[in-house]
Design an enzyme around this catalytic site. Structure first.
Site, PDB file in Angstrom:
ATOM      1  N   HIS A  44       0.813  -1.207   0.000  1.00 11.43           N
ATOM      2  CA  HIS A  44       0.000   0.000   0.000  1.00 11.43           C
ATOM      3  C   HIS A  44       0.855   1.270   0.000  1.00 11.43           C
ATOM      4  O   HIS A  44       0.488   2.272  -0.610  1.00 11.43           O
ATOM      5  CB  HIS A  44      -0.922  -0.008   1.231  1.00 11.43           C
ATOM      6  CG  HIS A  44      -1.990   1.033   1.192  1.00 11.43           C
ATOM      7  ND1 HIS A  44      -3.142   0.887   0.456  1.00 11.43           N
ATOM      8  CD2 HIS A  44      -2.084   2.241   1.799  1.00 11.43           C
ATOM      9  CE1 HIS A  44      -3.905   1.958   0.614  1.00 11.43           C
ATOM     10  NE2 HIS A  44      -3.290   2.797   1.426  1.00 11.43           N
ATOM     11  N   SER A  89      -8.361   4.080  -2.712  1.00  8.60           N
ATOM     12  CA  SER A  89      -9.205   2.955  -2.306  1.00  8.60           C
ATOM     13  C   SER A  89      -9.312   2.868  -0.791  1.00  8.60           C
ATOM     14  O   SER A  89      -8.393   3.248  -0.070  1.00  8.60           O
ATOM     15  CB  SER A  89      -8.612   1.647  -2.843  1.00  8.60           C
ATOM     16  OG  SER A  89      -7.314   1.442  -2.291  1.00  8.60           O
ATOM     17  N   HIS A  90     -10.435   2.367  -0.325  1.00  9.69           N
ATOM     18  CA  HIS A  90     -10.606   1.954   1.066  1.00  9.69           C
ATOM     19  C   HIS A  90     -11.419   0.665   1.074  1.00  9.69           C
ATOM     20  O   HIS A  90     -12.437   0.543   1.761  1.00  9.69           O
ATOM     21  CB  HIS A  90     -11.271   3.062   1.890  1.00  9.69           C
ATOM     22  CG  HIS A  90     -10.511   3.385   3.137  1.00  9.69           C
ATOM     23  ND1 HIS A  90     -11.107   3.626   4.339  1.00  9.69           N
ATOM     24  CD2 HIS A  90      -9.170   3.481   3.373  1.00  9.69           C
ATOM     25  CE1 HIS A  90     -10.194   3.872   5.260  1.00  9.69           C
ATOM     26  NE2 HIS A  90      -9.010   3.786   4.689  1.00  9.69           N
ATOM     27  N   ASN A  91     -10.920  -0.297   0.290  1.00  9.18           N
ATOM     28  CA  ASN A  91     -11.658  -1.530   0.036  1.00  9.18           C
ATOM     29  C   ASN A  91     -11.721  -2.453   1.244  1.00  9.18           C
ATOM     30  O   ASN A  91     -12.806  -2.860   1.681  1.00  9.18           O
ATOM     31  CB  ASN A  91     -11.021  -2.281  -1.141  1.00  9.18           C
ATOM     32  CG  ASN A  91     -10.923  -1.428  -2.385  1.00  9.18           C
ATOM     33  OD1 ASN A  91     -11.684  -0.483  -2.567  1.00  9.18           O
ATOM     34  ND2 ASN A  91      -9.971  -1.741  -3.246  1.00  9.18           N
ATOM     35  N   ARG A 111      -8.303  15.061   2.902  1.00 12.17           N
ATOM     36  CA  ARG A 111      -7.058  15.606   3.456  1.00 12.17           C
ATOM     37  C   ARG A 111      -5.959  15.642   2.407  1.00 12.17           C
ATOM     38  O   ARG A 111      -5.119  16.551   2.395  1.00 12.17           O
ATOM     39  CB  ARG A 111      -6.617  14.806   4.691  1.00 12.17           C
ATOM     40  CG  ARG A 111      -7.526  15.013   5.883  1.00 12.17           C
ATOM     41  CD  ARG A 111      -6.927  14.456   7.160  1.00 12.17           C
ATOM     42  NE  ARG A 111      -6.695  13.029   7.116  1.00 12.17           N
ATOM     43  CZ  ARG A 111      -7.634  12.108   7.320  1.00 12.17           C
ATOM     44  NH1 ARG A 111      -8.884  12.467   7.566  1.00 12.17           N
ATOM     45  NH2 ARG A 111      -7.333  10.824   7.271  1.00 12.17           N
ATOM     46  N   ASN A 488      -6.225   7.666 -11.263  1.00 15.13           N
ATOM     47  CA  ASN A 488      -6.715   6.287 -11.380  1.00 15.13           C
ATOM     48  C   ASN A 488      -6.561   5.522 -10.072  1.00 15.13           C
ATOM     49  O   ASN A 488      -5.638   5.752  -9.301  1.00 15.13           O
ATOM     50  CB  ASN A 488      -6.025   5.533 -12.527  1.00 15.13           C
ATOM     51  CG  ASN A 488      -4.518   5.470 -12.375  1.00 15.13           C
ATOM     52  OD1 ASN A 488      -3.985   5.506 -11.275  1.00 15.13           O
ATOM     53  ND2 ASN A 488      -3.812   5.376 -13.486  1.00 15.13           N
TER      54      ASN A 488
END
Length: 726
Positions: A44, A89-91, A111, A488
């Site tokens: 990440h 993303s915050h999958n 933020r 993206n």
């Protein structure tokens, strides 16, 4: 604490990675240092599997001020105005805890934008859920939508556009991608690069808690049957504090106090401090005793790896501390000098008068592993239609099944939960091809849209990657905006699987080819790998967020029919491509064959001349033709306007299914006044653009000659029945 193999594995590090850490340090790390390496070296934060591919993407054109590498991308829209935007993303967090996962995804992306000096003016989202019959889907859907709306509405930023899709591939790993767009002055853009020695390092915002520890690491691993146990890794958001933090930062940014500023996002205090120091080729020394904590007896490990929300790290100019503190005191936020910049090029952490960590900044950043993983190219599938019952199904039955399906049903019950008009600059809300936001007090505006197509990308990743950029381009064109740049969010499965890595590499190639040809560069983004559970990966799902410019905002061209009696034209050649179409997927459950090809020359030529028609006020309404084909485009334009159509049988293709359900690319449906047809025809013919008059706008009925006739009211009911009954 002794570092064992079990501890190393729990931190998501491979044995050879731990060996490299020891070589870089010339010693074994302690437990805190191991946690810091784990945070900075995970997928990440380090992009270790994707970096070599991402470097191939085009990132510049004449409008780009800042490309990838900062908190967000920056583009020039003329005068002293800039637009700052990014998608992330915050999958994983949203699957574990949908409300907070989605809410903190919105908070984090906000933020990223206001840390660069922009006031956020729009939020968008791309959310994907499993099969509607899956027992988890409804709970996840309701939680995510509530989280997006709850956070954005409270902060006071309009959520103006997005997409909601359903497919069984997301049954055990949903996708929640959040995009934010902000407006800034070009001469007041702030960056995260640290500068100067002995400058104050200041912690501002909320206090640090134990929520979100190992959040970034959790997002860099597949789920298994124990995913519920990871709830403590999900951050907890407070939108009211976010609003205070945003206003305090923007107020401080009015003068020259700030040297650099960085959001505490993934990996919290660790990543923000390392990134600032690395970009400035400096070191940082932090006193963790001074970190504001909301829980008792927090350890250095917990402080450094916490992902508590609504926090920032700022490096200030000498003598500006007192003035800055007054601003944050006024907004009732913590403001604490926790350290200083140094020339050591190391991250030095002190706690209780002892050095508890001393790590080279380069070891945490530029020396992170970078993998050129093996990957397999996927060949274009053969177009081989084997459906024997194709001729047996009635045209009207197929149409009703598509238009009433979860993916094509009206989604107003979702968008109505979002405040789209707060700030009073939303000119066109969700429901159109793109939403339009006025630049406050100006005649110009921006158009924004997000798009994805996992079905196409699964069939042939290169074609799918190319197509989704083109669709996003068309959506901006369709509201009269000149596309400028994209962000993206690349959602994929396990990169250690050569097939999955092949999907990623080929999608990147497709995105690259379209972006280069359309002069539509990538200025920011995010990669989300390991989206899957128990070795079952999601379909490749790149999400494209685009921004375009409208230099002079007039009455925006509509995407719903305007006048009874006006002509309806299809623009662009229809070749009857049906494999991977909504017709085959929704009606026949058939998912074999290639996706439609995106001809980039036609795409650009058609789009540029559609803009000419819009600029000359020749078009009453317009909608791009994409998923679902022409028939779905016509239905959406009718439902949104309460006007019907009378469509004649086509001349160009005799097969009605191929003509109306085909998903060939580069096409638009436009409505024009009859007296303007000769002017429109001239422009199209001069530029070798195929067009066809397919019918007229009429009252009351949606009608296709001898095949279909239904009132607009009944069509509306069919289009709404799934959502209101779910």
């Amino acid at each position: 604490m002794k570092i064992t193999k079990e501890i190393i594995n729990k931190h998501g590090l491979k044995n050879d990675e731990f060996k490299k850490i020891k070589e870089l340090l010339n010693r074994e790390p302690n437990f805190l240092e191991l946690g810091i390496f784990s945070a900075m070296w995970n997928e990440h934060c380090s992009y270790k599997s994707s970096k070599i591919h991402l470097k191939t993407l085009p990132v510049k054109n004449k409008n780009v001020i800042q490309g990838p590498g900062e908190n967000a991308g920056v583009i020039d829209i003329g005068g002293n105005d800039a637009i700052i935007f990014k998608i992330e993303s915050h999958n994983h967090p949203s699957f574990i805890e949908p409300y907070q996962g989605a809410a903190t995804g919105v908070g984090g992306i906000l933020r990223d934008v206001f840390t660069m000096g922009a006031r956020p003016i729009a939020l968008l989202n791309s959310i994907h859920f499993g099969d509607v019959k899956n027992k988890k889907t409804k709970t996840l859907l309701n939680g995510v939508v509530s989280g997006i709306g709850g956070y954005g509405n409270c902060v006071g930023i309009p959520t103006v556009a997005g997409e909601t899709k359903f497919h069984k591939t997301y049954n055990e790993n949903i996708l929640v991608n959040a995009m934010a767009v902000g407006h800034a002055k070009k001469d007041k853009i702030f960056y995260s690069k640290a500068k100067g020695i002995n400058k104050s390092v200041v912690y501002v915002g909320s206090k640090t808690g134990r929520d979100g520890i190992h959040g970034a690491s959790m997002a860099s691993a597949e789920f298994d049957e124990n995913s519920e146990e990871k709830k403590p890794t999900v951050q907890v958001g407070d939108p009211f504090t976010e609003k205070l933090l945003m206003e305090a930062c923007l107020e401080l940014m009015k003068d020259n106090s700030i040297i650099s500023i960085q959001d505490m996002g993934a990996a919290g205090l660790t990543s923000s401090s390392v990134e600032m120091a690395f970009k400035g080729d400096l070191g940082l020394e932090l006193n963790l005793d001074k970190v504001p904590c909301r829980e008792e007896n927090m350890t250095p490990y917990e402080m450094m790896l916490s992902e508590s929300q609504e926090r920032m790290l700022i490096i200030l100019e000498d003598g500006k501390e007192d003035k800055a503190k007054k601003i944050f005191d006024k907004w009732d936020l913590d403001f604490v000098v926790i350290g200083k910049t140094t020339d050591t090029k190391n991250l030095i952490l002190k706690f209780h008068n002892e050095v508890v960590a001393n790590l080279p900044i380069a070891a945490l950043s530029s020396n992170a592993p970078q993998y050129e993983r093996k990957w397999k190219e996927k060949k274009l599938p053969i177009k081989n239609i084997k459906i024997k019952d194709f001729k047996k199904i009635k045209f009207d039955s197929a149409f009703f099944k598509v238009i009433s399906s979860p993916n094509f049903s009206n989604k107003k019950w979702i968008t109505e939960q979002y405040d789209q008009m707060v700030m009073c600059d939303t000119v066109q809300k969700s429901g159109a091809d793109s939403s339009i936001i006025r630049i406050h007090g100006k005649k110009k505006a921006i158009a924004v849209a997000v798009d994805s197509s996992a079905i196409y990308c699964k069939s042939h990743p290169f074609s799918g990657g190319k197509q989704i950029v083109c669709e996003n381009w068309r959506n901006l064109i369709s509201v009269g905006a000149m596309p400028i740049a994209i962000t993206n969010c690349l959602n994929f499965g396990n990169p250690e699987d050569p097939k999955i890595m092949g999907e990623f590499a080929e999608c990147i190639k497709g995105i690259k080819s379209a972006c280069e040809f359309l002069n539509y560069p990538v200025v920011s983004g995010n990669v989300s790998f390991y989206n899957g559970t128990n070795n079952k990966n999601i379909y490749p799902t790149p999400v494209i967020g685009g921004v375009g410019l409208i230099n002079e905002l007039k009455d925006p061209v509509k995407n719903n029919f305007q006048k009874e009696g006006s002509l309806i034209l299809s623009i662009g050649k229809n070749f009857g491509h049906l494999t991977q179409s909504a017709l085959f997927l929704e009606v026949f459950n058939y998912d074999d064959g290639p996706p439609p090809e995106a001809n980039l020359l036609n795409e650009r030529n058609n789009g540029e001349n559609i803009l000419k028609l819009i600029e000359n006020n020749f078009i009453n309404s317009i909608h791009d033709i994409s998923s679902g084909g022409l028939i779905v485009t016509l239905a959406e334009m009718s439902i949104n306007s309460s006007l019907g159509v009378k469509i004649k049988k086509p001349k160009s293709l005799s097969n009605l299914f191929e003509f109306f359900f085909s998903e060939d690319q580069g096409r638009y449906c436009i409505e024009i006044d009859k007296e303007k047809y000769d002017n429109v025809k001239k422009i199209l013919q001069e530029n070798n653009i195929f067009h066809e008059i397919i019918g007229v706008v009429q009252r009351d009925n949606f009608e296709l000659e001898k095949e279909l006739k239904i009132s607009i009211n009944d069509l509306y009911k069919i289009n709404n029945e799934w959502y209101y009954n779910y």
